[in-house]
Write a protein that holds these residues in place. Sequence first.
Motif, mmCIF file in Angstrom:
data_model
loop_
_atom_site.group_PDB
_atom_site.id
_atom_site.type_symbol
_atom_site.label_atom_id
_atom_site.label_comp_id
_atom_site.label_asym_id
_atom_site.label_seq_id
_atom_site.Cartn_x
_atom_site.Cartn_y
_atom_site.Cartn_z
ATOM 1 N N ALA A 20 0.821 -1.206 0.000
ATOM 2 C CA ALA A 20 0.000 0.000 0.000
ATOM 3 C C ALA A 20 0.853 1.253 0.000
ATOM 4 O O ALA A 20 0.435 2.299 -0.473
ATOM 5 N N ASN A 21 2.092 1.150 0.524
ATOM 6 C CA ASN A 21 2.942 2.333 0.599
ATOM 7 C C ASN A 21 4.122 2.286 -0.349
ATOM 8 O O ASN A 21 4.674 3.310 -0.688
ATOM 9 N N ARG A 22 4.529 1.070 -0.752
ATOM 10 C CA ARG A 22 5.682 0.962 -1.644
ATOM 11 C C ARG A 22 5.501 -0.244 -2.525
ATOM 12 O O ARG A 22 5.469 -1.366 -2.043
ATOM 13 N N PHE A 23 5.406 -0.036 -3.844
ATOM 14 C CA PHE A 23 5.067 -1.135 -4.732
ATOM 15 C C PHE A 23 6.272 -1.914 -5.197
ATOM 16 O O PHE A 23 6.184 -3.105 -5.459
ATOM 17 N N ASN A 24 7.396 -1.283 -5.319
ATOM 18 C CA ASN A 24 8.594 -2.009 -5.718
ATOM 19 C C ASN A 24 9.355 -2.402 -4.461
ATOM 20 O O ASN A 24 10.268 -1.720 -4.023
ATOM 21 N N VAL A 25 8.958 -3.502 -3.861
ATOM 22 C CA VAL A 25 9.492 -3.910 -2.577
ATOM 23 C C VAL A 25 10.815 -4.634 -2.758
ATOM 24 O O VAL A 25 10.929 -5.535 -3.554
ATOM 25 N N GLU A 26 11.812 -4.244 -2.010
ATOM 26 C CA GLU A 26 13.088 -4.941 -1.973
ATOM 27 C C GLU A 26 13.448 -5.139 -0.512
ATOM 28 O O GLU A 26 13.179 -4.281 0.331
ATOM 29 N N LEU A 27 14.049 -6.286 -0.184
ATOM 30 C CA LEU A 27 14.564 -6.480 1.154
ATOM 31 C C LEU A 27 15.863 -5.706 1.255
ATOM 32 O O LEU A 27 16.784 -5.898 0.479
ATOM 33 N N MET A 28 15.920 -4.834 2.245
ATOM 34 C CA MET A 28 17.048 -3.919 2.327
ATOM 35 C C MET A 28 17.965 -4.295 3.483
ATOM 36 O O MET A 28 17.521 -4.739 4.541
ATOM 37 N N SER A 29 19.243 -4.058 3.282
ATOM 38 C CA SER A 29 20.214 -4.238 4.352
ATOM 39 C C SER A 29 20.155 -3.034 5.270
ATOM 40 O O SER A 29 19.508 -2.024 4.988
ATOM 41 N N THR A 30 20.849 -3.129 6.417
ATOM 42 C CA THR A 30 20.899 -1.999 7.344
ATOM 43 C C THR A 30 21.493 -0.782 6.666
ATOM 44 O O THR A 30 21.045 0.353 6.863
ATOM 45 N N THR A 31 22.499 -1.003 5.825
ATOM 46 C CA THR A 31 23.112 0.110 5.089
ATOM 47 C C THR A 31 22.106 0.764 4.163
ATOM 48 O O THR A 31 22.031 1.996 4.072
ATOM 49 N N ASP A 32 21.307 -0.049 3.461
ATOM 50 C CA ASP A 32 20.299 0.496 2.555
ATOM 51 C C ASP A 32 19.265 1.298 3.317
ATOM 52 O O ASP A 32 18.812 2.343 2.850
ATOM 53 N N GLU A 33 18.854 0.821 4.488
ATOM 54 C CA GLU A 33 17.876 1.553 5.286
ATOM 55 C C GLU A 33 18.428 2.911 5.695
ATOM 56 O O GLU A 33 17.716 3.918 5.701
ATOM 57 N N ALA A 34 19.718 2.934 6.040
ATOM 58 C CA ALA A 34 20.348 4.204 6.402
ATOM 59 C C ALA A 34 20.374 5.155 5.222
ATOM 60 O O ALA A 34 20.168 6.360 5.357
ATOM 61 N N ARG A 35 20.620 4.605 4.017
ATOM 62 C CA ARG A 35 20.630 5.430 2.815
ATOM 63 C C ARG A 35 19.243 6.012 2.562
ATOM 64 O O ARG A 35 19.108 7.169 2.146
ATOM 65 N N LEU A 36 18.196 5.215 2.810
ATOM 66 C CA LEU A 36 16.834 5.724 2.646
ATOM 67 C C LEU A 36 16.566 6.847 3.626
ATOM 68 O O LEU A 36 15.955 7.863 3.295
ATOM 69 N N ASP A 37 17.003 6.663 4.883
ATOM 70 C CA ASP A 37 16.791 7.706 5.890
ATOM 71 C C ASP A 37 17.476 8.995 5.484
ATOM 72 O O ASP A 37 17.035 10.089 5.832
ATOM 73 N N ALA A 38 18.554 8.874 4.733
ATOM 74 C CA ALA A 38 19.283 10.060 4.272
ATOM 75 C C ALA A 38 18.710 10.609 2.976
ATOM 76 O O ALA A 38 19.245 11.547 2.409
ATOM 77 N N GLY A 39 17.628 9.992 2.483
ATOM 78 C CA GLY A 39 16.992 10.470 1.265
ATOM 79 C C GLY A 39 17.602 9.919 0.008
ATOM 80 O O GLY A 39 17.353 10.409 -1.092
ATOM 81 N N GLU A 40 18.419 8.867 0.122
ATOM 82 C CA GLU A 40 19.057 8.258 -1.036
ATOM 83 C C GLU A 40 18.376 6.938 -1.367
ATOM 84 O O GLU A 40 17.751 6.308 -0.518
ATOM 85 N N GLU A 41 18.521 6.504 -2.624
ATOM 86 C CA GLU A 41 17.960 5.237 -3.055
ATOM 87 C C GLU A 41 18.868 4.089 -2.624
ATOM 88 O O GLU A 41 20.096 4.212 -2.666
ATOM 89 N N PRO A 42 18.302 2.955 -2.170
ATOM 90 C CA PRO A 42 19.129 1.814 -1.813
ATOM 91 C C PRO A 42 19.817 1.236 -3.041
ATOM 92 O O PRO A 42 19.250 1.219 -4.117
ATOM 93 N N ARG A 43 21.058 0.769 -2.846
ATOM 94 C CA ARG A 43 21.790 0.154 -3.945
ATOM 95 C C ARG A 43 21.497 -1.344 -3.966
ATOM 96 O O ARG A 43 21.365 -1.975 -2.929
ATOM 97 N N MET A 44 21.446 -1.923 -5.163
ATOM 98 C CA MET A 44 21.225 -3.345 -5.315
ATOM 99 C C MET A 44 22.432 -3.946 -6.012
ATOM 100 O O MET A 44 22.937 -3.377 -6.974
ATOM 101 N N ARG A 45 22.908 -5.051 -5.496
ATOM 102 C CA ARG A 45 24.050 -5.708 -6.114
ATOM 103 C C ARG A 45 23.721 -6.080 -7.548
ATOM 104 O O ARG A 45 22.579 -6.316 -7.896
ATOM 105 N N ALA A 46 24.787 -6.173 -8.370
ATOM 106 C CA ALA A 46 24.583 -6.456 -9.793
ATOM 107 C C ALA A 46 23.874 -7.784 -10.002
ATOM 108 O O ALA A 46 22.985 -7.900 -10.850
#
Length: 226
Positions: A20-46
Amino acid sequence: MRKDSEVHSGYYTESPSVLANRFNVELMSTTDEARLDAGEEPRMRADARRSRAKLLEAATAAFAEHGADAPLDEIARRAGVGIGTLYRHFPTRLDLQAAVYRSQVQTVCDAADELLVSNSPEQALLGWVRALAAYLVTKRGLAQTLISAVGKDSELMNGCMVAMRDAAGRLVKNAQQAGVLRADVTERDLLRLVHGIVVATEQSPEDTDRLMALMLDGLRSRPAAR
């Protein structure tokens, strides 16, 4: 009834979950969550990006062939990944359906801009109408399934609808400015006409292209009668 693989404990659920709040769901690491809190997009490994792309491609084909209830284990098999990988990227069937739908709409909208750059206004319009028709043929109830689940006024459905209208609008305006399309035609008219032809030729797809050409000929700008 769902197959056992689709009721895998800890992975599959029929509820919309976080969709309902996010349609492109990805399981995020702690680092990715921190990046989101900083307003950045989470990175996904190749390798994760490749797996996700393969799953979207496989799901698009499966939904087109078998409808929105295509078996998830079959989709994972087509993509060459395990069922667990599918669930890590798309925790629910609804997450996968939404991602496929959004990806398809984005592809059609991108095609509009590519055609505008590389073709005459008339050929760009014709090419996009054909691309739109091909997309509509493959939906097989996916849009209706999503509307039933999240509502027609949801972020997903509304966003995709606006994107499609904007793409159609750019082509219509370009063709009108070139004098090859009637001035009273709107992007809504174009979308409705194409949809109507696709529905009408569902059992005779060989007629689709011919009817598209007839439709566009009828919408062509004509010199004023003297």
